[in-house]
Write an enzyme that holds these catalytic residues in place. Structure first.
Site, PDB file in Angstrom:
ATOM      1  N   GLY A  46      43.490  35.515  41.050  1.00 31.22           N
ATOM      2  CA  GLY A  46      43.505  36.457  42.169  1.00 31.22           C
ATOM      3  C   GLY A  46      43.419  37.899  41.709  1.00 31.22           C
ATOM      4  O   GLY A  46      42.694  38.712  42.292  1.00 31.22           O
ATOM      5  N   CYS A  47      44.148  38.230  40.658  1.00 35.03           N
ATOM      6  CA  CYS A  47      44.158  39.606  40.168  1.00 35.03           C
ATOM      7  C   CYS A  47      42.807  39.983  39.567  1.00 35.03           C
ATOM      8  O   CYS A  47      42.365  41.126  39.693  1.00 35.03           O
ATOM      9  CB  CYS A  47      45.291  39.799  39.172  1.00 35.03           C
ATOM     10  SG  CYS A  47      46.921  39.564  39.933  1.00 35.03           S
ATOM     11  N   THR A  48      42.142  39.034  38.933  1.00 37.14           N
ATOM     12  CA  THR A  48      40.811  39.289  38.391  1.00 37.14           C
ATOM     13  C   THR A  48      39.821  39.514  39.528  1.00 37.14           C
ATOM     14  O   THR A  48      39.015  40.452  39.490  1.00 37.14           O
ATOM     15  CB  THR A  48      40.361  38.131  37.485  1.00 37.14           C
ATOM     16  OG1 THR A  48      41.276  38.042  36.392  1.00 37.14           O
ATOM     17  CG2 THR A  48      38.957  38.345  36.953  1.00 37.14           C
TER      18      THR A  48
END
Length: 156
Positions: A46-48
């Site tokens: 998700g952060c990527t």
């Protein structure tokens, strides 16, 4: 837990180490609009997705007068690897002790898979040229958030 911030509140000041070994302070960005986005952990799916979305929209955000800064509790070395792996083109700052995340009310209780846990709350803050919050968005989604932010800012 710190009370959530609202538009009109002064943005909490910070001076934090970056992925490239420098120190970035909010006061250094005075005179520019800042999108400060909080993410839980570098190099997770998700952060990527979210970081790459900001990266891919950076040119148009900067053309509209916004600087983007990502903040997480990751160590600077991990942030440097994240930047290199995913060609991140904006500053990533490290808040290992979570003091800045706490000041922004972006660290605390949250729901995760139906359970209450303590952790980083994915959030985005839009800070004006004078250091005042224009937007304080909590529990944002990693996917589609930049598009929604662009609409909220009147860029699309």
């Amino acid at each position: 837990m710190t009370d959530r911030l609202s538009p009109g509140d002064p943005a909490p000041e910070f001076s934090l180490p970056t992925d490239n070994g420098d120190t970035l302070s909010l006061k250094d960005l005075r005179g520019r609009k800042v999108i400060l986005y909080v993410y839980p952990a570098a190099m997770t799916p998700g952060c990527t997705t979210q970081a790459c979305d900001f990266r891919d929209n950076l040119g148009s955000l900067q053309a509209a007068g916004y600087e983007v800064v990502g903040i997480s509790p990751d160590k600077p070395a991990k942030l440097a690897k994240f930047r290199e792996t995913d060609a991140i083109t904006f500053p990533l700052v490290s808040d290992e002790d979570k003091s800045v995340l706490t000041a922004y009310a972006a660290f605390g209780e949250k729901q995760l898979y139906g359970k209450t846990v303590v952790g980083v709350i994915r959030s985005t803050f839009v800070i004006d040229e004078n250091g005042i919050l224009e937007k304080a968005m909590y529990n944002v989604k990693a996917t589609g958030h930049v598009a929604k932010l662009r609409r909220d800012l009147g860029l699309d």
